[in-house]
Design a protein around this motif. Structure first.
Motif, short mmCIF file in Angstrom:
data_model
loop_
_atom_site.label_atom_id
_atom_site.label_comp_id
_atom_site.label_asym_id
_atom_site.label_seq_id
_atom_site.Cartn_x
_atom_site.Cartn_y
_atom_site.Cartn_z
N SER A 1 0.82 -1.09 -0.04
CA SER A 1 0.09 0.02 -0.09
C SER A 1 0.95 1.30 0.01
N VAL A 2 0.30 2.22 -0.44
CA VAL A 2 1.02 3.74 -0.11
C VAL A 2 1.47 3.80 1.14
N ASN B 1 8.90 20.29 5.09
CA ASN B 1 8.13 19.30 4.55
C ASN B 1 9.00 17.76 4.18
N TYR B 2 8.14 16.72 4.66
CA TYR B 2 8.83 15.66 3.92
C TYR B 2 7.79 14.64 3.46
N THR B 3 8.33 13.84 2.48
CA THR B 3 7.52 12.72 2.03
C THR B 3 8.47 11.26 2.01
N CYS B 4 7.94 10.42 2.16
CA CYS B 4 8.73 8.94 2.07
C CYS B 4 8.39 8.12 0.78
N SER C 1 4.46 8.87 0.00
CA SER C 1 3.42 9.07 0.92
C SER C 1 2.78 10.53 0.79
N ASN C 2 1.90 10.97 1.58
CA ASN C 2 1.25 12.34 1.61
C ASN C 2 2.76 13.08 2.08
N VAL C 3 2.35 14.50 2.04
CA VAL C 3 3.59 15.25 2.68
C VAL C 3 3.15 15.45 4.17
#
Length: 185
Positions: free
Chosen positions: A96-97, A161-164, A175-177
């Motif tokens: 999954s996301v 701000n981060y995403t993975c 992922s979402n931010v």
């Protein structure tokens, strides 16, 4: 490293009935942290000990219950999930996301933080032994990899701000931010 085993006191329940779930990590020693999930949400715990929890599944219909554990081996943290149980229609997606969470949920400037990237649903059989690899964007000087999907460092003095990204078998999902807003001293 062992795959966790989930045991439930009942496989079929009526609405409003409490379920007891126990997560086992055979052969593991050291500091272990267990988490229990109903679908993609962590369960609301009624009472718990180190590896067992009582909870009330919300809503009618089938529920997908699973557990995970983290092993704290200084200075690293390693996470492991069980395969899912209560299931009539299994998803055919590989994973999954991912979701990106911060621990602790609120921090002051300069505080130690952990960012945890995790896909709630994985098809271990379809992965065929290949690992799901997590990466953090941006991976800056104040953050370092503390395990697959775990990044540790200190909160900045400004909002960040981060995403993975989770990747396996040539498939990447982002992922979402997650915005970190550290409080001033």
């Amino acid at each position: 490293m062992s795959t966790p085993i989930l045991r439930l006191n009942k496989a079929n329940i009526t609405e409003g009935e409490v379920v007891t779930a126990t997560c086992l990590a055979p052969g593991e020693t050291g500091s272990l942290l267990f988490s229990f999930y109903d679908g993609s949400k962590e369960v609301d715990k009624i009472g718990l000990n180190s590896n067992s929890v009582r909870f009330l599944p919300k809503g009618v219909g089938d529920h997908i219950i699973y557990c995970s554990y983290s092993v704290f081996i200084m200075p690293n943290v390693f996470n492991f999930n069980t395969d899912k149980l209560f299931v009539l229609n299994r998803s055919t997606e590989l994973f999954s996301v991912p979701t990106l969470k911060m621990s602790p949920p609120e921090v002051f400037q300069g505080d130690s933080i952990r960012l945890i990237c995790q896909s709630e649903r994985l098809s271990y059989n379809r992965l065929g032994g290949e690992n799901l690899i997590y990466s953090l964007e941006p991976l800056e000087y104040h953050m370092s990899r503390a395990g697959n999907g775990v990044f540790a460092g200190n909160a900045k003095t400004i909002d960040s701000n981060y995403t993975c990204t989770a990747a396996a078998k040539g498939i990447k999902k982002k992922s979402n931010v997650l915005t970190i807003r550290p409080k001033g001293e």
